[in-house]
Each structure stands twice: as C-alpha cells, then as structure tokens.
Motif scaffolding. Structure first.
Motif, mmCIF file in Angstrom:
data_model
loop_
_atom_site.group_PDB
_atom_site.id
_atom_site.type_symbol
_atom_site.label_atom_id
_atom_site.label_comp_id
_atom_site.label_asym_id
_atom_site.label_seq_id
_atom_site.Cartn_x
_atom_site.Cartn_y
_atom_site.Cartn_z
ATOM 1 N N CYS A 9 0.816 -1.209 0.000
ATOM 2 C CA CYS A 9 0.000 0.000 0.000
ATOM 3 C C CYS A 9 0.853 1.264 0.000
ATOM 4 O O CYS A 9 0.558 2.218 -0.715
ATOM 5 C CB CYS A 9 -0.926 0.017 1.218
ATOM 6 S SG CYS A 9 -2.202 -1.252 1.145
ATOM 7 N N HIS A 35 -3.535 -3.809 -7.831
ATOM 8 C CA HIS A 35 -3.627 -3.534 -6.400
ATOM 9 C C HIS A 35 -4.909 -2.763 -6.073
ATOM 10 O O HIS A 35 -5.606 -3.077 -5.116
ATOM 11 C CB HIS A 35 -2.403 -2.727 -5.942
ATOM 12 C CG HIS A 35 -2.376 -2.470 -4.458
ATOM 13 N ND1 HIS A 35 -1.591 -3.182 -3.583
ATOM 14 C CD2 HIS A 35 -3.058 -1.576 -3.697
ATOM 15 C CE1 HIS A 35 -1.801 -2.735 -2.356
ATOM 16 N NE2 HIS A 35 -2.680 -1.745 -2.394
ATOM 17 N N GLU A 38 -7.979 -4.784 -5.823
ATOM 18 C CA GLU A 38 -8.101 -5.696 -4.688
ATOM 19 C C GLU A 38 -8.052 -4.998 -3.340
ATOM 20 O O GLU A 38 -8.467 -5.557 -2.335
ATOM 21 C CB GLU A 38 -6.976 -6.743 -4.757
ATOM 22 C CG GLU A 38 -7.166 -7.709 -5.908
ATOM 23 C CD GLU A 38 -5.900 -8.506 -6.191
ATOM 24 O OE1 GLU A 38 -4.904 -8.320 -5.465
ATOM 25 O OE2 GLU A 38 -5.914 -9.302 -7.143
ATOM 26 N N CYS A 39 -7.531 -3.798 -3.313
ATOM 27 C CA CYS A 39 -7.336 -3.117 -2.039
ATOM 28 C C CYS A 39 -8.332 -1.972 -1.893
ATOM 29 O O CYS A 39 -8.263 -0.984 -2.609
ATOM 30 C CB CYS A 39 -5.903 -2.598 -1.930
ATOM 31 S SG CYS A 39 -5.598 -1.738 -0.388
ATOM 32 N N CYS A 42 -6.740 1.563 -0.738
ATOM 33 C CA CYS A 42 -6.049 2.310 -1.794
ATOM 34 C C CYS A 42 -7.034 2.758 -2.861
ATOM 35 O O CYS A 42 -6.883 3.830 -3.442
ATOM 36 C CB CYS A 42 -4.945 1.461 -2.419
ATOM 37 S SG CYS A 42 -3.516 1.293 -1.343
#
Ligand SMILES: [Zn+2]
Length: 79
Positions: A9, A35, A38-39, A42
């Motif tokens: 992150c 990313h 999936e995050c 963020c």
C-alpha cells in the motif's frame, strides 16, 4: 514471488499521483491497477484523489472564464 507481483500500500500511495497523471511506467501501472482492484483502502484513496482533481480542474476552468460564460448564458436565456 508475491513480492514481485503484489505492491504494498505504501508503494501504491507513493506513486498514486504519478499514476493518476498517467505518467507512471507501464509495468508499475499494471501492478497498481491490480492492487487498486483488490485493495479497498487504496481504491478509495484513489477515488478521493480523482474527485479532488476533478473539483480543482472544475474550479480552475471556471474562474478565468466566469464572466464570459455568464454572458453566454444570458444570451442563451434570451432565446
Ligand atoms: Zn493498498
């Protein structure tokens, strides 16, 4: 191996502004896109930055031409 394919992150946040400018390297960009998918943290951060930029651009675009656009709207309103 997962260190190569998964960004942390902090890394994403560090490059987020460059990413949003579209100035990040191709390889890093695809890692960041993955990313962000999936995050959640963020992703919402990216959303926030995007909304902020949009707002800033909106205000910046409006300010110099506000007199002109008002005049145009007055003209349009007459018809
Ligand atoms: Zn993240």
């Amino acid at each position: 191996m997962s260190a190569m394919t998964n960004m942390r992150c902090e890394e994403v946040v560090e490059h987020l502004l460059t990413f949003l400018d579209g100035e990040v390297e191709e390889e890093r960009r695809s890692l960041m896109e993955r990313h962000l998918e999936e995050c959640r943290s963020c992703c919402s951060r990216a959303d926030f930055e995007l909304a902020l930029r949009h707002k800033i651009r909106e205000v910046a675009a409006k300010r110099p031409s506000s007199g002109l656009s008002r005049r145009i709207r007055e003209i349009i309103d007459r018809f």
